[in-house]
Design a protein around this motif. Structure first.
Motif, PDB file in Angstrom:
ATOM      1  N   GLU A  82      -3.149 -27.549 -29.324  1.00  0.00           N
ATOM      2  CA  GLU A  82      -4.541 -28.112 -29.018  1.00  0.00           C
ATOM      3  C   GLU A  82      -4.262 -29.568 -28.640  1.00  0.00           C
ATOM      4  OE1 GLU A  82      -7.330 -26.773 -28.148  1.00  0.00           O
ATOM      5  OE2 GLU A  82      -6.961 -24.709 -28.741  1.00  0.00           O
ATOM      6  N   ILE A  83      -4.728 -29.809 -27.301  1.00  0.00           N
ATOM      7  CA  ILE A  83      -4.181 -31.251 -27.176  1.00  0.00           C
ATOM      8  C   ILE A  83      -5.679 -31.964 -27.656  1.00  0.00           C
ATOM      9  CG2 ILE A  83      -4.533 -32.851 -25.010  1.00  0.00           C
ATOM     10  CD1 ILE A  83      -3.167 -30.577 -23.377  1.00  0.00           C
ATOM     11  N   GLY A  84      -5.373 -32.761 -28.586  1.00  0.00           N
ATOM     12  CA  GLY A  84      -6.371 -33.463 -29.469  1.00  0.00           C
ATOM     13  C   GLY A  84      -6.656 -34.575 -29.220  1.00  0.00           C
ATOM     14  N   GLU A  85      -6.961 -35.482 -30.464  1.00  0.00           N
ATOM     15  CA  GLU A  85      -7.081 -36.810 -30.466  1.00  0.00           C
ATOM     16  C   GLU A  85      -5.493 -37.745 -30.335  1.00  0.00           C
ATOM     17  OE1 GLU A  85      -8.931 -38.204 -34.138  1.00  0.00           O
ATOM     18  OE2 GLU A  85     -10.792 -37.067 -33.727  1.00  0.00           O
ATOM     19  N   GLY A  86      -5.842 -38.835 -29.713  1.00  0.00           N
ATOM     20  CA  GLY A  86      -4.459 -39.513 -29.231  1.00  0.00           C
ATOM     21  C   GLY A  86      -3.980 -39.197 -28.024  1.00  0.00           C
ATOM     22  N   ILE A  87      -4.361 -38.055 -27.306  1.00  0.00           N
ATOM     23  CA  ILE A  87      -4.054 -37.808 -25.751  1.00  0.00           C
ATOM     24  C   ILE A  87      -5.055 -37.494 -25.004  1.00  0.00           C
ATOM     25  CG2 ILE A  87      -2.717 -35.989 -24.577  1.00  0.00           C
ATOM     26  CD1 ILE A  87      -1.110 -35.362 -26.869  1.00  0.00           C
ATOM     27  N   GLU A  88      -4.960 -38.205 -24.068  1.00  0.00           N
ATOM     28  CA  GLU A  88      -6.173 -38.002 -22.786  1.00  0.00           C
ATOM     29  C   GLU A  88      -5.667 -37.435 -21.494  1.00  0.00           C
ATOM     30  OE1 GLU A  88      -9.081 -41.072 -20.347  1.00  0.00           O
ATOM     31  OE2 GLU A  88      -9.225 -41.296 -22.636  1.00  0.00           O
ATOM     32  N   ILE A  89      -6.298 -36.536 -21.037  1.00  0.00           N
ATOM     33  CA  ILE A  89      -6.036 -36.242 -19.810  1.00  0.00           C
ATOM     34  C   ILE A  89      -6.884 -36.678 -18.489  1.00  0.00           C
ATOM     35  CG2 ILE A  89      -5.932 -33.979 -18.337  1.00  0.00           C
ATOM     36  CD1 ILE A  89      -5.559 -32.434 -20.657  1.00  0.00           C
ATOM     37  N   LEU A  90      -6.239 -37.339 -17.573  1.00  0.00           N
ATOM     38  CA  LEU A  90      -6.922 -38.012 -16.467  1.00  0.00           C
ATOM     39  C   LEU A  90      -6.805 -37.265 -15.402  1.00  0.00           C
ATOM     40  CD1 LEU A  90      -8.452 -40.249 -15.187  1.00  0.00           C
ATOM     41  CD2 LEU A  90      -6.238 -41.548 -14.662  1.00  0.00           C
TER      42      LEU A  90
END
Length: 498
Positions: A82-90
């Motif tokens: 799961e792409i969670g906190e600490g990683i943002e997708i722009l």
């Protein structure tokens, strides 16, 4: 392997085996290029790279010009992430999407967004997040936006200097789909990792990678096999036997059959390799089974890798000879694995063998057969190099290695698809021969580097009590040709039942 002095701090890639290839990971605060055709695993490596940073409390951003955020998150979930906190997708989206309330996210089409606007949005996100790790996917879209080679190179240089000021480790992805390949990024990037996907005539696809360049950083050169499975990518670093050295106490492995031990000069030396060759059905596997059973009986642990035979049949066949492999396996004395040659790369197989020897303290390794191992090679001309490194590694670990090789033919002249007899320390030859109205078996030792051996040819019999050897066939000529001529006055052959 490069011989430079490493002073640059490293960022773990999060990919099993890849940090080993890079001897620590990617250089921090540098720009790195990850290139390969679609389907080679670039996005998966990029997500593992960001996840590894998040696990260490490092913020990351995935700047996508090629996939939607939903596609990226679905791809991550397919691996159990799961792409969670600490990683943002722009996700860079065209301006007209703002006018459509039903479409909050959409795919970028290069013609809809100017390069300057795309770059500005990247910079705004970087200023806001101050990420430690950045992924830009992909360069193909930036190349289209730039519209010229000069502008494209200048843009990549600008990105490199910008991220260097912000202390970010950047991974640029390139799917290599442009009509003309612009290698400008190769000279700009700190390191270049190239991914390949091969499609053999039969079996699953084979993937491999190599480090094209890496400034100021040592790495393992050449191609390294890797696989994409649930949970991500695993890289199998190319085996270099010279990297492994260990002191071993000299010892001898005996078979438990007195005549066989006499034939081979007292036994097989630990830390040596033995090739058992002969036609199909002559007893190569059973001879190797005898050595395994004898080693386990003396308290050693063994490993058997089976390419050619269904595992259940092999266990039943061994048990019929009085060798209970199931009991040995259940007791933890024998590690046995059936290998699917069509689905396994040579790098992955070598890694399995080495891991087994290291973790399980294996004293004897058997590969049945080398023909099946050869079938796992997409380029068979490199089989000897792979095998040489594997045998050297096992020798250095003090394991006695047995390899079975099936030759073509039954009687008369024999041939094999590849000659590896010079690699092995010992070579045991098995043959069929015709005599007194029966097809019989003969055994001889052609070579033994670790000591003396008999130069005789003995008859070999296989029964439900195991294997037995007769006296040397001194009064026969032409046994190895298959149709010998008897020149003596007595009966030197072993009695047979039935």
């Amino acid at each position: 392997m490069n011989a430079t002095v490493d002073l640059l701090p490293r960022a773990s890639t999060g990919v099993a085996g890849l940090d080993n290839v890079l001897l620590g990971g990617l250089g921090r605060n540098r720009l790195h290029l990850l290139e390969g055709c679609p389907g080679t695993g670039k996005t998966t490596i990029a997500l593992q790279f960001l996840n590894a940073g998040a696990a260490r409390g490092e913020t990351g951003i995935y700047i996508s010009l090629a996939e939607t955020e939903r596609e990226l998150r679905d791809g991550a979930r397919s691996h159990g992430w799961e792409i969670g906190e600490g990683i943002e997708i722009l996700e860079l989206i065209p301006p007209e999407s703002v006018l459509d309330p039903d479409q909050h996210q959409s795919l970028l089409y290069s013609s809809d967004l100017e390069l300057g606007e795309a770059t500005q949005r990247m910079f705004e996100a970087i200023e806001r997040l101050k990420p430690h790790r950045v992924v830009i996917d992909s360069l193909s879209e930036i190349r289209l936006l730039a519209q010229s080679s000069l502008r494209y190179r200048r843009q990549i240089l600008a990105l490199k200097h910008y991220f260097a000021r912000h202390q970010s480790t950047v991974a640029l992805l390139d799917d290599m789909t442009a009509e003309t390949m612009d290698r400008a990024v190769h000279s700009i990037a700190h390191s270049v990792i190239h991914l390949d996907q091969l499609a053999p005539a039969y079996g699953g696809e084979r993937r491999r990678l190599r480090i094209v360049k890496c400034r100021g950083q040592s790495f393992r050169g050449g191609y390294h096999d890797f696989v994409i499975k649930h949970g991500g990518i695993t890289v199998f670093p190319r085996l270099i036997a010279a990297d492994f050295r260990s002191e071993q106490t000299p010892s001898v492995l005996t078979s438990g059959v007195a005549e066989l031990d006499t034939l081979v000069g007292g036994g097989i030396a630990a830390g040596s390799s033995t090739l058992v060759i002969g036609p199909a059905g002559v007893g190569k596997s059973i001879l190797i089974f005898q050595y395994i059973a004898a080693a386990v009986a003396r308290g050693k642990r063994a490993a058997l890798f089976v390419f050619d035979e269904e595992l259940g049949l092999l266990l039943r066949r061994a048990k019929a000879l009085g060798i209970d492999f199931e009991q040995m396996r259940d007791a933890g004395h024998l590690f046995i694995e059936q290998v699917d040659a069509a689905e396994l790369s040579p790098g992955e197989f070598a890694e399995r063998v080495c891991r087994c020897v290291d973790k399980e303290n294996i004293g004897i390794v058997a590969i049945d057969s080398l023909n099946g191992y050869q079938a796992s090679m997409p380029e068979e001309q490199f089989l000897i190099l792979h095998l040489h490194e594997l045998l050297q590694y096992l020798n250095r670990r003090g394991a006695a290695t047995f390899l079975a090789v099936a030759q073509h033919g039954i009687l008369g002249e024999m041939r094999q698809t590849i000659d590896v007899t010079y690699l092995a320390d010992s070579v045991i030859l098995l043959r069929f021969f015709e005599a007194v109205g029966r097809v019989r078996r003969a055994i001889s030792v052609l070579k033994k580097r670790t000591g003396a051996h008999e130069s005789t040819i003995r008859e070999l019999q296989i029964a439900n009590t195991g294997i037995t050897l007769g006296e040397p066939l001194e009064e026969f000529q032409g046994v190895l040709r298959g149709v010998p001529v008897y020149t003596g006055a007595r009966s030197p052959l072993m009695r047979t039942d039935g």
